[in-house]
Write a protein that holds these residues in place. Structure first.
Motif, PDB file in Angstrom:
ATOM      1  N   LEU B 144       0.867  -1.189   0.000  1.00  0.00           N
ATOM      2  CA  LEU B 144       0.000   0.000   0.000  1.00  0.00           C
ATOM      3  C   LEU B 144       0.899   1.233   0.000  1.00  0.00           C
ATOM      4  N   GLY B 145       0.893   1.962  -1.131  1.00  0.00           N
ATOM      5  CA  GLY B 145       1.777   3.121  -1.270  1.00  0.00           C
ATOM      6  C   GLY B 145       1.381   4.277  -0.363  1.00  0.00           C
ATOM      7  N   ASP B 146       2.163   5.330  -0.371  1.00  0.00           N
ATOM      8  CA  ASP B 146       1.926   6.481   0.496  1.00  0.00           C
ATOM      9  C   ASP B 146       0.518   7.045   0.288  1.00  0.00           C
ATOM     10  N   ASN B 147      -0.107   7.428   1.370  1.00  0.00           N
ATOM     11  CA  ASN B 147      -1.410   8.120   1.349  1.00  0.00           C
ATOM     12  C   ASN B 147      -2.581   7.271   0.866  1.00  0.00           C
ATOM     13  N   VAL B 148      -2.385   5.963   0.750  1.00  0.00           N
ATOM     14  CA  VAL B 148      -3.517   5.103   0.378  1.00  0.00           C
ATOM     15  C   VAL B 148      -4.506   5.069   1.537  1.00  0.00           C
ATOM     16  N   LYS B 149      -5.795   5.152   1.203  1.00  0.00           N
ATOM     17  CA  LYS B 149      -6.834   5.062   2.224  1.00  0.00           C
ATOM     18  C   LYS B 149      -7.753   3.885   1.922  1.00  0.00           C
ATOM     19  N   ILE B 150      -7.968   3.027   2.922  1.00  0.00           N
ATOM     20  CA  ILE B 150      -8.829   1.859   2.756  1.00  0.00           C
ATOM     21  C   ILE B 150      -9.897   1.891   3.832  1.00  0.00           C
ATOM     22  N   ASN B 151     -11.156   1.893   3.411  1.00  0.00           N
ATOM     23  CA  ASN B 151     -12.250   2.085   4.361  1.00  0.00           C
ATOM     24  C   ASN B 151     -12.740   0.773   4.985  1.00  0.00           C
ATOM     25  N   GLY B 159      -0.677 -10.178  -2.054  1.00  0.00           N
ATOM     26  CA  GLY B 159       0.064  -9.731  -3.226  1.00  0.00           C
ATOM     27  C   GLY B 159      -0.594  -8.627  -4.019  1.00  0.00           C
ATOM     28  N   VAL B 160      -1.643  -8.013  -3.499  1.00  0.00           N
ATOM     29  CA  VAL B 160      -2.221  -6.836  -4.173  1.00  0.00           C
ATOM     30  C   VAL B 160      -1.254  -5.659  -4.017  1.00  0.00           C
ATOM     31  N   LYS B 161      -1.144  -4.842  -5.091  1.00  0.00           N
ATOM     32  CA  LYS B 161      -0.299  -3.655  -5.036  1.00  0.00           C
ATOM     33  C   LYS B 161      -1.175  -2.424  -5.311  1.00  0.00           C
ATOM     34  N   ILE B 162      -1.242  -1.509  -4.358  1.00  0.00           N
ATOM     35  CA  ILE B 162      -2.028  -0.282  -4.543  1.00  0.00           C
ATOM     36  C   ILE B 162      -1.064   0.903  -4.465  1.00  0.00           C
ATOM     37  N   TYR B 163      -0.946   1.635  -5.583  1.00  0.00           N
ATOM     38  CA  TYR B 163      -0.015   2.764  -5.638  1.00  0.00           C
ATOM     39  C   TYR B 163      -0.515   3.930  -4.777  1.00  0.00           C
ATOM     40  N   HIS B 164       0.383   4.848  -4.549  1.00  0.00           N
ATOM     41  CA  HIS B 164       0.163   6.019  -3.703  1.00  0.00           C
ATOM     42  C   HIS B 164      -1.111   6.803  -4.064  1.00  0.00           C
ATOM     43  N   ASP B 165      -1.765   7.325  -3.051  1.00  0.00           N
ATOM     44  CA  ASP B 165      -2.882   8.267  -3.185  1.00  0.00           C
ATOM     45  C   ASP B 165      -4.197   7.650  -3.660  1.00  0.00           C
ATOM     46  N   VAL B 179      -3.384  -5.001  -9.411  1.00  0.00           N
ATOM     47  CA  VAL B 179      -2.638  -3.754  -9.290  1.00  0.00           C
ATOM     48  C   VAL B 179      -3.610  -2.585  -9.461  1.00  0.00           C
ATOM     49  N   VAL B 180      -3.629  -1.701  -8.494  1.00  0.00           N
ATOM     50  CA  VAL B 180      -4.497  -0.518  -8.552  1.00  0.00           C
ATOM     51  C   VAL B 180      -3.610   0.728  -8.521  1.00  0.00           C
ATOM     52  N   GLY B 181      -3.735   1.571  -9.538  1.00  0.00           N
ATOM     53  CA  GLY B 181      -3.030   2.853  -9.497  1.00  0.00           C
ATOM     54  C   GLY B 181      -1.719   2.904 -10.254  1.00  0.00           C
ATOM     55  N   SER B 182      -1.430   1.885 -11.070  1.00  0.00           N
ATOM     56  CA  SER B 182      -0.249   1.958 -11.928  1.00  0.00           C
ATOM     57  C   SER B 182      -0.448   3.098 -12.932  1.00  0.00           C
ATOM     58  N   ASP B 183       0.652   3.564 -13.508  1.00  0.00           N
ATOM     59  CA  ASP B 183       0.579   4.705 -14.430  1.00  0.00           C
ATOM     60  C   ASP B 183      -0.287   4.395 -15.633  1.00  0.00           C
ATOM     61  N   GLY B 184      -1.154   5.336 -16.018  1.00  0.00           N
ATOM     62  CA  GLY B 184      -1.841   5.238 -17.293  1.00  0.00           C
ATOM     63  C   GLY B 184      -0.836   5.236 -18.429  1.00  0.00           C
ATOM     64  N   GLY B 202      -2.862  11.636 -11.356  1.00  0.00           N
ATOM     65  CA  GLY B 202      -4.170  11.414 -10.728  1.00  0.00           C
ATOM     66  C   GLY B 202      -4.136  10.200  -9.809  1.00  0.00           C
ATOM     67  N   ASN B 203      -5.307   9.624  -9.550  1.00  0.00           N
ATOM     68  CA  ASN B 203      -5.354   8.428  -8.702  1.00  0.00           C
ATOM     69  C   ASN B 203      -6.466   7.491  -9.163  1.00  0.00           C
ATOM     70  N   VAL B 204      -6.734   6.466  -8.363  1.00  0.00           N
ATOM     71  CA  VAL B 204      -7.884   5.580  -8.592  1.00  0.00           C
ATOM     72  C   VAL B 204      -8.787   5.674  -7.365  1.00  0.00           C
ATOM     73  N   VAL B 205     -10.089   5.787  -7.600  1.00  0.00           N
ATOM     74  CA  VAL B 205     -11.068   5.729  -6.526  1.00  0.00           C
ATOM     75  C   VAL B 205     -11.951   4.501  -6.751  1.00  0.00           C
ATOM     76  N   VAL B 206     -11.931   3.591  -5.793  1.00  0.00           N
ATOM     77  CA  VAL B 206     -12.802   2.410  -5.847  1.00  0.00           C
ATOM     78  C   VAL B 206     -13.874   2.614  -4.786  1.00  0.00           C
TER      79      VAL B 206
END
Lengths: 350, 350, 350
Positions: B144-151, B159-165, B179-184, B202-206
């Protein structure tokens, strides 16, 4: 390590044509090989290189005819590709340092049971009651959920994730990043348009001598087991949905997908990016062309299909060939219409 | 744990036909179930098994007619599939040991904030300012990268990878390897034929109640957010490009892909291996068949399309049917040409 | 951090139209941007937003004509998209905290060699003889097998797995979950229907300035190298089989796949979900449409193809257009047959 042509011929049970003392120390592709390298010719497409290769030694099929003189020493065998594979295997066994022991840090639950000559790489995770057979190799960063069982001689490459209760056979290889046992895609539609998850309480069973490529996904069954039968070979990025069965020695190329509850027979060949719908049967020996979309059961063994939706291979190819001429056919229909109109008009005016 | 037919009927609000004291202790598929197992029938394809199943108890739809005698005790409900899912959920809750606590070693930055009843598996990484809500379960080997928020109540599999923000909602499930949040995929072509990377800031919002399968990829937006809206269900190996929006309760089957900036409406169903080009809109309730290639916006709600390129479902199917007869049509055109030529020749010779 | 229009114009060598003191502090899409944000217009599809945007500052092309008054201050440059990318890059450099140092726990073999200003994230694994150049960034949960070499300024995102002996160039970016160097899919069929693995003893070479997306797979060569040449850009979930070569500045969109030993030229563009069979050549500058199935070599440079099987773009499109009219064409053939039959009958009866 150097070998003579005679030594290699002995290993693969072949017959030397040329210098039995020719020395080789590494492998090369026939079109790129240099002096001191060993190569092979199996695919007739590459025959031209046989007459120009710099390889010192080339393994060829017994049946190979020589149309020009060859500089390399040759070894003839019944099946050049298979003989070459044998040599590569022996080379790899010799070159690969025996991996054993447990690297730190790793996470091995107290209830896990581990066989003899096992390797467990750093950052690997063995949940409760995990069982590893003898000679199992677990590379780093692997996750094995609770109650996972992995049998003798199996190799799990880095970053593989195997969910709880899945069973992996003997002599299996699973490549990096592959996920085994994730939830099947089952949701019951609700009156308000939302979906309610159907819990997936089955597992995945991978039988002996299976190989699965990298970043593939094999979902666990809703109830019962998703089964990959003995000897099946699955390439990278393949999707196998819940409750699917893949038959013995069936081969599935990269990026193909099989939907839920479909049963695939033995010795089936599925091309890359092909898709198969759910709840159907694919007969033994079927050949499914790359990018095909199989929308109904294939009931006759050894049939070949192509296209999306997929149809019998030869007739589908014939239709595809005519479809290239469609603009011309349309033009010819227009011309016919004019001529017939003219004939009809003249008839009336007579 | 054993239950009687009467107890189960009470849980799912059903009506028993047969022995209310029939005992079951596990689940089985109707075609494989054994005595002591509970099964269900929803898909009419499987009706024949209802009359032969060894299951002690079978849940069926209210509307199900019986054409032959049934040995099993039956429970009738409005929606057998949904009722069975309810039972599986209750079973899973009871069987799954509550996961809580922090396994070692894990990497939790000092600025990370963690809620109540959280589980953090070994070898998981929480970057700076990561926030986990209550009852969040992070399996091993997660990044979980910097500033990731999980509710609250969200499950992140191994092994899930969630990029910053990136921001993940409540009651979300993300399966292993995704993988969530890799570069477009954004590159500006340069005069010399090379490409200059366009940073993706930008980021990803799920949103809430989303489920994402294994080894999927959801790219972050160039600017703004890639958004997966509430209740959407995404299968394995799916590609969602930068700045895409996926609507509420939209379902996307395995190996489908959506290109950049496309907006997909609510309650859309996208079949496996379908592809959708960038910068278009897909209306609410659209149905996109497996392996379709959607190359322009779908503007009418609830329309169905198929084919590559995709067209309206019924007319596309009609064209596909005729395309099977193309070799015959070509032959008939040739025959017509000969007959017309003959008619014209005779006319001239008259 | 705030910037004036004049400061930004200086950075990107542009010309201000409007208030040179207009202040911006973040980026926004032209259709969503708010006061205080900087945006751009490059795609003519979005021109309408130029006249309605709330952005304080918009970068536009020199050639952009204004059809209505614009509230925002404008900066004109030769290439607005490229200039915007430059600004994003500078922003990202400033915003990203310099990553350096080695996080614990990580696994770094004693024989590994590490350059200056390197970052190694927690739970990353460096096998025997791994070499990292200067300024290399290895995110957490990465696996680097024995003898892997990674050159200067390269970024390896979380959970990437690179098998032994692979070589990664300078200024390369590899996104999360991607696997480099897994075994090629090579099996020799045996007389009993089973398959014997052909060991894959080659490697993968990724040259400089390559970017590879998330969860992609690049297989190692059987012998020799699978090669991704300088400047190539590969999207998510792509499959590159053993012994493939991808040319300089070639771009491959998501979920496309390339089969074994195929050589792809320079500056080729391959659309999403396209598939390319093995053992063929693709000429420089080829354009392969999304979902195409390329089944034979493309020999003429700069040609475009589409369809499965793929054919020349314009003629394939023409055939596709006529194929929509097939039910009508069939009807017209039937009518012609009846008319001709009638004409023939009348002739006989004359």
């Amino acid at each position: 390590m150097q070998f003579t042509a005679a030594q290699i011929a002995m290993i693969i049970n072949g017959k030397v044509e040329g210098n039995p003392d020719a020395l080789v120390s590494s492998f090369g592709k026939i079109e790129e090989a240099q002096a001191g390298q060993l190569s092979f010719l199996a695919n007739p497409k590459y025959e031209e290189y046989l007459y120009r290769t710099k390889a010192s030694l080339v393994i060829i099929n017994d049946s190979q005819e020589l149309k020009e003189p060859v500089n390399a020493t040759l070894i003839r065998v019944a099946d050049a590709y298979s003989a070459f594979a044998t040599l590569l295997s022996k080379y790899q066994e010799m070159a690969t340092q025996k991996l054993t022991g447990i690297q730190e840090p790793s996470y091995i639950s107290k209830s896990a049971k581990v066989g003899q000559q096992v390797f467990i790489g750093a950052f690997s995770y063995l949940g409760e009651n995990v069982v590893l057979g003898n000679n199992v190799k677990i590379f780093p960063n692997v996750f094995l959920g609770d109650n996972v069982k992995i049998n003798d001689n199996t190799i799990i490459h880095p970053g593989v994730k195997i969910y709880h209760d899945c069973v992996i056979g003997k002599n299996v290889t699973i490549h990096a990043g592959t996920v085994v046992g994730s939830d099947g895609f089952g949701f019951a539609p609700q009156a308000d348009g939302s979906f309610k998850k159907v819990p997936q309480i089955g597992n995945v069973v991978v039988e002996d001598f299976v190989e699965i490529g990298a970043n593939a996904t094999i979902d666990r069954a809703t109830i019962g087991s998703t089964i990959i039968k003995s000897g099946a070979k699955l390439d990278n990025l393949i999707q196998v949905a819940h409750n699917v069965e893949v038959g013995n020695n069936t081969v599935i190329a990269a990026q193909a997908g099989v939907s839920g509850s479909t049963k695939i027979g033995n010795n089936v060949m599925i091309g890359g990016q092909a898709g198969i719908v759910g709840h159907i049967q694919i007969a033994d020996g079927s050949k499914i062309n790359a990018q095909s979309g199989v929308s109904k059961s294939i009931k006759t063994p050894n049939a070949a299909v192509t296209g999306s939706p997929a149809f019998e291979y030869t007739s589908a190819l014939r239709s595809q060939a005519v479809s290239r001429k469609l603009p011309d056919l349309e033009k010819r229909i227009k011309e016919l219409e004019q001529l017939v109109k003219q004939l009809l008009t003249e008839k009336i005016s007579e």
